[in-house]
Scaffold this motif. Structure first.
Motif, PDB file in Angstrom:
ATOM      1  N   GLN A   8      -0.675  -5.896 -12.836  1.00 20.05           N
ATOM      2  CA  GLN A   8      -0.552  -5.100 -11.614  1.00 20.05           C
ATOM      3  C   GLN A   8      -1.501  -3.904 -11.650  1.00 20.05           C
ATOM      4  OE1 GLN A   8       3.665  -4.554 -12.039  1.00 20.05           O
ATOM      5  NE2 GLN A   8       4.095  -5.752 -10.200  1.00 20.05           N
ATOM      6  N   LEU A   9      -1.607  -3.262 -12.809  1.00 19.05           N
ATOM      7  CA  LEU A   9      -2.541  -2.145 -12.952  1.00 19.05           C
ATOM      8  C   LEU A   9      -3.973  -2.605 -12.764  1.00 19.05           C
ATOM      9  CD1 LEU A   9      -1.030  -0.123 -15.925  1.00 19.05           C
ATOM     10  CD2 LEU A   9      -1.157   0.566 -13.528  1.00 19.05           C
ATOM     11  N   ASP A  10      -4.300  -3.757 -13.335  1.00 21.54           N
ATOM     12  CA  ASP A  10      -5.649  -4.308 -13.171  1.00 21.54           C
ATOM     13  C   ASP A  10      -5.942  -4.593 -11.706  1.00 21.54           C
ATOM     14  OD1 ASP A  10      -6.128  -4.161 -15.892  1.00 21.54           O
ATOM     15  OD2 ASP A  10      -5.726  -6.290 -16.257  1.00 21.54           O
ATOM     16  N   ASP A  11      -4.955  -5.155 -10.991  1.00 19.32           N
ATOM     17  CA  ASP A  11      -5.131  -5.450  -9.566  1.00 19.32           C
ATOM     18  C   ASP A  11      -5.393  -4.167  -8.780  1.00 19.32           C
ATOM     19  OD1 ASP A  11      -4.768  -8.158 -10.007  1.00 19.32           O
ATOM     20  OD2 ASP A  11      -2.667  -8.157  -9.332  1.00 19.32           O
ATOM     21  N   LEU A  12      -4.635  -3.126  -9.067  1.00 19.59           N
ATOM     22  CA  LEU A  12      -4.845  -1.852  -8.375  1.00 19.59           C
ATOM     23  C   LEU A  12      -6.199  -1.253  -8.732  1.00 19.59           C
ATOM     24  CD1 LEU A  12      -1.312  -0.209  -8.660  1.00 19.59           C
ATOM     25  CD2 LEU A  12      -2.423  -1.040  -6.574  1.00 19.59           C
ATOM     26  N   ASP A  13      -6.579  -1.341  -9.990  1.00 19.50           N
ATOM     27  CA  ASP A  13      -7.841  -0.752 -10.433  1.00 19.50           C
ATOM     28  C   ASP A  13      -9.047  -1.436  -9.786  1.00 19.50           C
ATOM     29  OD1 ASP A  13      -9.123   1.258 -11.950  1.00 19.50           O
ATOM     30  OD2 ASP A  13      -9.727  -0.265 -13.417  1.00 19.50           O
ATOM     31  N   ARG A  14      -8.889  -2.689  -9.372  1.00 24.71           N
ATOM     32  CA  ARG A  14      -9.990  -3.419  -8.721  1.00 24.71           C
ATOM     33  C   ARG A  14     -10.217  -2.960  -7.272  1.00 24.71           C
ATOM     34  NH1 ARG A  14      -7.344  -7.998 -11.088  1.00 24.71           N
ATOM     35  NH2 ARG A  14      -8.394  -8.531 -13.016  1.00 24.71           N
ATOM     36  N   LEU A  15      -9.231  -2.305  -6.696  1.00 20.55           N
ATOM     37  CA  LEU A  15      -9.343  -1.864  -5.308  1.00 20.55           C
ATOM     38  C   LEU A  15     -10.288  -0.680  -5.193  1.00 20.55           C
ATOM     39  CD1 LEU A  15      -5.575  -1.985  -4.282  1.00 20.55           C
ATOM     40  CD2 LEU A  15      -7.340  -3.680  -3.765  1.00 20.55           C
ATOM     41  N   SER A  16     -10.877  -0.544  -4.028  1.00 20.63           N
ATOM     42  CA  SER A  16     -11.725   0.622  -3.777  1.00 20.63           C
ATOM     43  C   SER A  16     -10.839   1.864  -3.726  1.00 20.63           C
ATOM     44  CB  SER A  16     -12.468   0.466  -2.446  1.00 20.63           C
ATOM     45  OG  SER A  16     -11.557   0.572  -1.364  1.00 20.63           O
ATOM     46  N   THR A  17     -11.448   2.997  -3.914  1.00 15.61           N
ATOM     47  CA  THR A  17     -10.701   4.254  -3.835  1.00 15.61           C
ATOM     48  C   THR A  17     -10.089   4.413  -2.456  1.00 15.61           C
ATOM     49  OG1 THR A  17     -12.153   5.244  -5.481  1.00 15.61           O
ATOM     50  CG2 THR A  17     -10.847   6.765  -4.132  1.00 15.61           C
ATOM     51  N   GLU A  18     -10.819   4.030  -1.432  1.00 17.77           N
ATOM     52  CA  GLU A  18     -10.306   4.161  -0.070  1.00 17.77           C
ATOM     53  C   GLU A  18      -9.093   3.252   0.152  1.00 17.77           C
ATOM     54  OE1 GLU A  18      -9.953   5.883   3.645  1.00 17.77           O
ATOM     55  OE2 GLU A  18     -10.920   6.529   1.804  1.00 17.77           O
ATOM     56  N   GLU A  19      -9.105   2.051  -0.380  1.00 18.80           N
ATOM     57  CA  GLU A  19      -7.946   1.151  -0.255  1.00 18.80           C
ATOM     58  C   GLU A  19      -6.748   1.731  -1.008  1.00 18.80           C
ATOM     59  OE1 GLU A  19      -5.475  -2.042   0.780  1.00 18.80           O
ATOM     60  OE2 GLU A  19      -7.396  -1.427   1.626  1.00 18.80           O
ATOM     61  N   LEU A  20      -6.988   2.266  -2.179  1.00 13.91           N
ATOM     62  CA  LEU A  20      -5.907   2.921  -2.928  1.00 13.91           C
ATOM     63  C   LEU A  20      -5.333   4.094  -2.130  1.00 13.91           C
ATOM     64  CD1 LEU A  20      -7.456   2.976  -6.500  1.00 13.91           C
ATOM     65  CD2 LEU A  20      -5.466   1.630  -5.767  1.00 13.91           C
ATOM     66  N   ARG A  21      -6.226   4.882  -1.531  1.00 16.17           N
ATOM     67  CA  ARG A  21      -5.781   6.019  -0.725  1.00 16.17           C
ATOM     68  C   ARG A  21      -4.921   5.555   0.439  1.00 16.17           C
ATOM     69  NH1 ARG A  21      -6.000   7.954   3.878  1.00 16.17           N
ATOM     70  NH2 ARG A  21      -7.559   6.467   4.583  1.00 16.17           N
ATOM     71  N   GLU A  22      -5.378   4.539   1.141  1.00 16.29           N
ATOM     72  CA  GLU A  22      -4.624   4.033   2.294  1.00 16.29           C
ATOM     73  C   GLU A  22      -3.228   3.572   1.881  1.00 16.29           C
ATOM     74  OE1 GLU A  22      -6.970   1.018   4.213  1.00 16.29           O
ATOM     75  OE2 GLU A  22      -8.522   2.457   4.796  1.00 16.29           O
ATOM     76  N   ARG A  23      -3.154   2.840   0.790  1.00 17.81           N
ATOM     77  CA  ARG A  23      -1.856   2.346   0.319  1.00 17.81           C
ATOM     78  C   ARG A  23      -0.946   3.492  -0.134  1.00 17.81           C
ATOM     79  NH1 ARG A  23      -2.614  -3.332  -2.935  1.00 17.81           N
ATOM     80  NH2 ARG A  23      -3.889  -4.370  -1.367  1.00 17.81           N
ATOM     81  N   ALA A  24      -1.508   4.418  -0.897  1.00 15.37           N
ATOM     82  CA  ALA A  24      -0.707   5.544  -1.383  1.00 15.37           C
ATOM     83  C   ALA A  24      -0.254   6.429  -0.222  1.00 15.37           C
ATOM     84  CB  ALA A  24      -1.494   6.351  -2.416  1.00 15.37           C
ATOM     85  N   PHE A  25      -1.146   6.697   0.737  1.00 14.28           N
ATOM     86  CA  PHE A  25      -0.783   7.518   1.894  1.00 14.28           C
ATOM     87  C   PHE A  25       0.313   6.837   2.711  1.00 14.28           C
ATOM     88  CE2 PHE A  25      -4.258  10.805   2.997  1.00 14.28           C
ATOM     89  CZ  PHE A  25      -4.370  11.188   1.683  1.00 14.28           C
ATOM     90  N   ALA A  26       0.192   5.543   2.930  1.00 10.70           N
ATOM     91  CA  ALA A  26       1.207   4.825   3.705  1.00 10.70           C
ATOM     92  C   ALA A  26       2.562   4.889   3.004  1.00 10.70           C
ATOM     93  CB  ALA A  26       0.778   3.377   3.926  1.00 10.70           C
ATOM     94  N   LEU A  27       2.562   4.692   1.707  1.00  9.48           N
ATOM     95  CA  LEU A  27       3.812   4.734   0.949  1.00  9.48           C
ATOM     96  C   LEU A  27       4.411   6.144   0.970  1.00  9.48           C
ATOM     97  CD1 LEU A  27       5.896   3.388  -0.895  1.00  9.48           C
ATOM     98  CD2 LEU A  27       4.345   3.846  -2.827  1.00  9.48           C
ATOM     99  N   ALA A  28       3.588   7.146   0.706  1.00  4.23           N
ATOM    100  CA  ALA A  28       4.081   8.527   0.695  1.00  4.23           C
ATOM    101  C   ALA A  28       4.564   8.948   2.083  1.00  4.23           C
ATOM    102  CB  ALA A  28       2.989   9.470   0.194  1.00  4.23           C
ATOM    103  N   HIS A  29       3.859   8.512   3.111  1.00  2.00           N
ATOM    104  CA  HIS A  29       4.277   8.838   4.477  1.00  2.00           C
ATOM    105  C   HIS A  29       5.628   8.204   4.780  1.00  2.00           C
ATOM    106  CE1 HIS A  29       4.170   9.117   8.875  1.00  2.00           C
ATOM    107  NE2 HIS A  29       3.351  10.136   8.680  1.00  2.00           N
ATOM    108  N   SER A  30       5.819   6.960   4.394  1.00  2.00           N
ATOM    109  CA  SER A  30       7.093   6.291   4.657  1.00  2.00           C
ATOM    110  C   SER A  30       8.239   6.921   3.867  1.00  2.00           C
ATOM    111  CB  SER A  30       7.001   4.793   4.356  1.00  2.00           C
ATOM    112  OG  SER A  30       6.929   4.564   2.958  1.00  2.00           O
TER     113      SER A  30
END
Length: 99
Positions: A8-30
């Motif tokens: 799972q960490l490897d999968d996340l690390d493969r994502l672009s910084t912007e994709e990580l930001r979008e996912r983290a922002f969506a989760l934190a917002h919810s």
């Protein structure tokens, strides 16, 4: 809280910084997690120069909208500069701990 495997960490690390930001922002917002947003903003290089960082916050929705606006202003929308490794690590940490 979820268990995070190396895969799972490897999968996340493969994502672009912007994709990580979008996912983290969506989760934190919810989760209405204003601490997450505030922590990010305070660690950006331009944050200390801003007069916007005060402790007065209206409703949580207004607060989150304002913080996201500050984020965009400070980062140039997708440019993280020298802060990128820190931001990536913070996004991955948040996603692994709260999703």
């Amino acid at each position: 809280m979820s268990d995070t495997t190396g895969a799972q960490l490897d999968d996340l690390d493969r994502l672009s910084t912007e994709e990580l930001r979008e996912r983290a922002f969506a989760l934190a917002h919810s989760r209405h997690d204003r601490h997450f947003f505030w922590d990010l903003i305070r660690h950006l290089p331009h944050a200390q120069e801003s007069n916007l960082l005060d402790d007065s916050t209206g409703s949580i929705g207004e607060f989150l909208d304002e913080v996201i606006g500050m984020w965009r202003e400070f980062t140039g929308h997708e440019q993280y500069g020298e802060a990128e490794p820190l931001m990536r690590a913070r996004f991955i940490d948040y996603l692994t701990k709260h999703s």
